[in-house]
Design an enzyme around this catalytic site. Structure first.
Site, short mmCIF file in Angstrom:
data_model
loop_
_atom_site.label_atom_id
_atom_site.label_comp_id
_atom_site.label_asym_id
_atom_site.label_seq_id
_atom_site.Cartn_x
_atom_site.Cartn_y
_atom_site.Cartn_z
N GLY A 186 55.37 56.13 48.00
CA GLY A 186 54.51 56.14 46.81
C GLY A 186 53.36 55.15 46.95
O GLY A 186 53.36 54.11 46.32
N GLU A 242 54.44 49.87 64.45
CA GLU A 242 54.97 51.17 64.86
C GLU A 242 53.86 52.21 65.03
O GLU A 242 53.81 53.22 64.36
CB GLU A 242 55.96 51.64 63.79
CG GLU A 242 56.73 52.91 64.15
CD GLU A 242 57.42 52.77 65.49
OE1 GLU A 242 57.28 53.70 66.31
OE2 GLU A 242 58.06 51.74 65.75
#
Lengths: 396, 382, 396, 382
Positions: free
Chosen positions: C127, C244
């Site tokens: 979100g 990442e």
């Protein structure tokens, strides 16, 4: 709506084509074919041949030697001329200072200068750009200070194309430093033989000498050489930018180049061992033909709109002519470079009297490729053109 | 897998940087370019002193025995500084052919001179009709009593006018397009029957058209690669393309650096043009093109050692495709963003663009090599 | 410097490949091949197969189930997985909220949430984006007001991928409106079954339902679900953006797509009448292979630099992974579209049990093409990435 | 040469604009799209009332006898408003075939119904193996005592499920790829042996796969084009491509308009994104792509009348190349500049992009037509 030529239009194209084929000296045609520099004499020769036919300044008012053709007819004229490898007339005279003088100059100026432009008795060059004022022209710094009957001019102009041959230079100069930058600029005609004028040729990356620095060091210019009103020079320059856009796209010239690229690709393909990059080059040529055909019609649309609105179109379409026209010219030069392969490296001068298709054509393509990088820079860089288009789109 | 440069490579890089900083400030390099030869024997002696002339030659013959990653490091710096010295012609092409195809006697005869900088080599290979096909050779080597007689015409021989010894590719048997029957011959530059017409290439470097009119070559001057000559030529071409990829990276890196500097200084409408987003995105795309080419230069250095010619050829073709496309984009944008000044010979960026264009055309451009790849099994064959 | 795999690296790749070939259910592989949506069950099935092998969260700290592989080994793992058509694990859990929790969460949060991420017992969604806050995330408006032991959350999140399946959503919410916009943001974990959470699926132009609006209407969230400190949420979000990056380029997936494109182009070429666009499609495939190979090495360079600097690289090279990675994916989808020709129009569902090369492959390529337009928009649009690169270039 | 639209064309444009404004507000059009048929017979009746169903049909048969420039004007408006009604299938394809290849009896039988909007036509032509080759036809028409028996399978028959009469291309003689031996047959949509599987294309429009299983057709229902059937098909395809070019211009014009509006409203980092120069230049490039396609749509309308099939084919191929390239660029950029909202079905721009993608694929994309041009004599042959 109809794109077909009328019989009259077709006949006119035929007439122009026949004229060029008969009248254009072979040595000049060959130089055009190989994109080699013309000498000053070459251009004078051709301009006088044109003048004799009455076509040197066909787009001018009839009173000063023009033909009174419609915009479409004028565009067809240029298209055929370029397709047939005829050099353009010296635009600084015929398309820039000439129109400025007959539009804004006084009678004396008209009578004095215009006839000498028509037959290239006066070689004109342009003094707009400065080292710190390229696309942002209005930031120019060259000053002209009134002193009695003269202006005293100081400053430096640059990128002055073919200035090394010039008899006259038309300059934008700052006559008022107090006002907002566009407001204090005047348009001045300067005799290149005046004391204090120095020309320095600049070598470009193609090896040629086409552009120059022009230094103006306390050059006295008679006030009678001011065009129009003092401090109104910016308006005249803007008029130029909007005026005479026919031909900026150079559709006719690109047609000729693409035709030639196709011919050479076929020949190079025949001469060569099997696999090879040539089918891909043929695809690139085909794609450029498509874009050029579209541009040709876009150009006629702009002309048609201008004819209808009785003057300058404010459609952003006009900027397409510059952007796409220059991109297509550059892309063609890349196709030729790739077509030449290793031979592009060699810089061989085509021998005199060679066949149009001798491999020596490859000896000049790299120069052309390098030189053509300029077409997206000058005349309002393509970035500036895109700004103009966007501004008009967002305003609408 | 290891993507760091090692200590030896770092030291080599620094020593070439130092040399280049000394030899190639703009005006100094211009003086060399405008000299008759277009390059400098004095400078070349300094290269040799640093070991660069013998960079890839085994130590037994006086070299320092470095591999492709060291060549990459050196070439990037030579690219950046637009060094016109004959590293490609003498070390990579001439030296490479002798290293890969010479016999012991020939190596002992020639390589020490190469390493000391006294002996200049050139590769007389390309012919006008060949475009970039390495096997398209019409020059004939006819057998004579005690050797061969060469007859033919070579084009674009890099540093061909200056070379003491030319390595000449000629046909022993078969037709122009046969892959077999090619031989390599050592010919003195001033041998009888050799006529050389020197010229400059588009980047101002020296090259020559060379005619061989019944040039006699003794048997001992044929390189030893029976039946494998084309394979050797292909290997040397591949190694040279890998090195040119690194040179191209140096050229682009310098163009981008100059462009960033220029747009930071240049003002338009009262604002630095570096603040215009369209300019910024152009810089970003130039950077991406450069870094993608840099990755492929590393790839090329590695795969250039591969003994499987098909795999090596595909990898090198891929590197040249990326290199050429990046060179064209970065070069064109560097000129465009410099504006008028980029078009002149008074500013280094235009010279870099000339060199970029020359590197594209050497050993085939993007479309040529893309064909190789499209016809083959793909870079990611399962 | 050396690009060759070590023996160990080669053996590892082989091990991963064998595992996937043996363990990946055929029905899931077929959906991946045709770029069709996986069901929730599909992904749970595959995640649990991976988890059983110990590879579901291989990049996590060993303590929480990771494998302790080097960055290069982790990159090889992902590359092979993607090449073999294995689905990625649900990144919202394994690559986003998981790393946030084990880096910034407290022990209770770690023990409560991490194990349920590993085996996909909890389906997480993200979100972050809001209708007026896309690439400019920090302008978000969803508020969380402390009320006793709870926060009361009000606002709307959008572009919430796979939110329709989610058990939990991690949100950026505004907890302080007084300070400069980045400073008042917190990171909150919200149970999707809480009263006041409404999910509205949004159909996308490929016809699918992948994204959702999530409405938060007076949702009470226990304060224990705050990660880290209040008002420090922006730092955690930034950590995510830098963290990442392996796999954002999706090199392995693009390798598989290009291999497939080559195979189909060859077959389509064989099946067909003579002339045809297929050689040109083969050239485009070859060019994409080149760009992908370059990107693969660029990715290893970034990893290598990050390993060496012991963390995040600040080289603009990392943005290349996003820009080029997405452009290549999009270009492959265009190749497939053009390869399908008229068949791209038809939207046929591949029959069950069809051969990989049946013409029915063409029935999904238009959907993929349309759907893939998103990859240059999400995750920091490519325009934003270019801004980032330029900023770093100009600062250096 | 005359590039202004005339008074009749201006009036036509205005009446279509008015119709579209009435029929195609977003929600109203969505209701139609989501209905079972995907288009509306009521709407089509309104088209017919305005004369659009008979736009290109001679007045003798109840039409208004307009030419390609009028078709262009209409199609641009239909494109802009994403009208799903069967103008292409019925008027341009079905109607075009009957106009060019029908005999007097057939015209009298069919064209009045077409003009009144009661008769819907479709062209059952494409087969799965054919890609975009118009002559690649495997469906067979075997001679019977009093006519022909059709057997074969057609794909992508636009509005094929709805058509009252199908015009079917089938092979009378020769092999699949022969250019001769093709015939056109009128077949009732509900004739025995015809089975139609309706589906939607990627832009949500109706189409069908149709199987002809021994369908008997009386002789009088073969269209009259002995030996020239392929030429007629090519002409009708060319005219349809010209019309699609105009539709595509309408689609792009609307996408650009919406994008300009969007970037003027959308803020990022506190600033309208319209003020970012990179966005501005993207708009400029979209505009250039649109206007170049517009020029080629005009060109296509003109050259579509040319009776020299080679010149006409090259001109139409050129127009389709420009159209497809512009559609792809403008469409992709419209979505990109809209961001997430452009990806959803809740906003018109995504629907426009779907239609743009469909128009690309109809009758061959850019690369297909570029091949035609590359192989031919060039657009500017001397």
């Amino acid at each position: 709506m109809d794109l077909d030529f009328t019989d009259e239009e077709a006949a006119f194209c035929e007439e122009v084509r026949d004229f060029v084929r008969k009248s254009l000296p072979r040595s000049i045609r060959q130089k055009m074919l190989f994109n080699r520099e013309l000498t000053k004499d070459d251009l004078i020769t051709w301009t006088r041949i044109l003048d004799k036919k009455g076509w040197a300044v066909s787009h001018w008012p009839v009173e000063w030697g023009g033909m009174g053709w419609s915009p479409v007819k004028q565009a067809l004229f240029i298209d055929v001329m370029q397709q047939e490898m005829a050099p353009d007339t010296l635009s600084f005279g015929t398309s820039m200072v000439g129109p400025i003088i007959y539009t804004f100059g006084n009678e004396t100026q008209k009578k004095r200068f215009l006839p000498r432009i028509v037959n290239l008795e006066d070689w004109w060059c342009q003094g707009f750009s400065e080292p710190q004022a390229g696309s942002d022209l209005a930031s120019l710094r060259t000053t002209a200070v009134r002193d009695g009957d003269d202006y005293v001019v100081n400053g430096q102009k640059t990128w002055t194309t073919l200035g090394q041959h010039a008899d006259w230079i038309f300059c934008l100069v700052r006559t008022n430093r107090e006002v907002k930058k566009q407001a204090g600029i005047s348009f001045l005609l300067i005799d290149m033989t005046s004391p204090g004028v120095t020309v320095r040729p600049i070598q470009t990356i193609d090896g040629g000498y086409e552009i120059n620095d022009v230094f103006l060091d306390n050059v006295r210019v008679p006030a009678e050489n001011l065009v129009g009103e003092e401090n109104r020079g910016w308006d005249y320059a803007k008029f130029l930018l909007q005026h005479e856009r026919t031909g900026i796209a150079r559709v006719g010239a690109s047609k000729a180049s693409l035709r030639r690229a196709r011919e050479l690709a076929e020949r190079e393909g025949r001469d060569n061992s099997a696999r090879l990059d040539l089918p891909h080059i043929r695809s690139r040529i085909a794609l450029l033909e498509v874009e050029l055909k579209a541009l040709e019609i876009t150009q006629y649309r702009v002309l048609s709109e201008e004819s209808q609105s009785g003057g300058n179109s404010h459609s952003p379409a006009a900027s397409i002519l510059k952007v796409k026209g220059s991109e297509i010219q550059q892309a063609i030069s890349e196709v030729m470079l790739d077509l030449a392969g290793p031979h592009a490296l060699t810089l061989l001068t085509p021998a005199d009297g060679h066949n149009d298709l001798d491999r020596s054509w490859a000896g000049t393509v790299a120069e052309t490729y390098l030189n053509w990088r300029k077409v997206s820079i000058y005349g309002g860089s393509n970035e500036i053109q895109r700004n103009i288009i966007a501004k008009q789109l967002l305003a609408s | 897998m290891d993507l760091q440069i090692n200590e030896q490579q770092r030291l080599l890089k620094e020593s070439v940087q130092k040399l280049a900083a000394d030899l190639y400030p703009f005006e100094k390099r211009e003086a060399i370019r405008l000299s008759e030869a277009g390059w400098s024997r004095d400078y070349w002696a300094q290269y040799a002193e640093l070991g660069l002339a013998g960079l890839t030659v085994e130590e037994a013959y006086g070299g320092i025995g470095c591999g492709p990653f060291e060549t990459m490091v050196v070439m990037e710096e030579l690219g950046r500084s637009l060094a016109p010295e004959p590293f490609v012609a003498t070390v990579l092409l001439g030296g490479g052919l002798i290293r890969h195809a010479g016999n012991e006697e020939q190596k002992e005869r020639l390589l020490p001179g190469l390493c000391s900088g006294e002996l200049l080599l050139a590769f007389a290979h390309l012919e006008e009709q060949a475009r970039h096909e390495l096997h398209d050779i019409a020059t004939v080597a006819a057998k004579t009593a005690d050797g061969y007689r060469l007859k033919g015409r070579k084009t674009l021989v890099l540093h061909g006018s200056d070379a003491d010894v030319l390595v000449v590719a000629a046909r022993l048997s078969g037709d122009r397009l046969d892959r077999d029957g090619i031989g390599l011959f050592l010919v003195a530059g001033d041998a009888s029957g050799v006529s050389r017409q020197g010229h400059r290439t588009i980047d101002g470097r020296p090259a020559a058209e060379i005619v061989f009119q019944d040039v006699d070559v003794p048997s001992r001057d044929m390189l030893d690669a029976p039946g494998e000559t084309l394979a050797v030529i292909e290997r040397v071409a591949d190694e040279t393309i890998a090195a040119l990829a690194a040179e191209g990276v140096g050229v682009m890196d310098e163009m981008l650096k100059m462009t960033i500097e220029h747009v930071g200084l240049r003002k338009q409408f009262g604002t630095e043009i570096a603040s215009f987003q369209a300019i910024q995105h152009r810089l970003a795309d130039m950077y991406i093109a450069l870094e993608q080419a840099r990755s492929m230069a590393i790839y090329a250095a590695g795969i250039g050692r591969d003994n499987d010619p098909e795999r090596r050829g595909a990898g090198i073709a891929a590197a040249k495709v990326q290199l050429c496309r990046s060179l064209r984009y970065v070069g064109q944008q560097a000129i465009q963003l410099h504006g008028g000044i980029g078009m002149t010979m008074e500013y280094k960026v235009g010279h870099l663009f000339q060199r970029a264009t020359a590197i594209e055309a050497l050993f085939g451009g993007a479309e040529h090599h893309l064909q190789t790849l499209a016809a083959g099994g793909g870079l990611f064959a399962a």
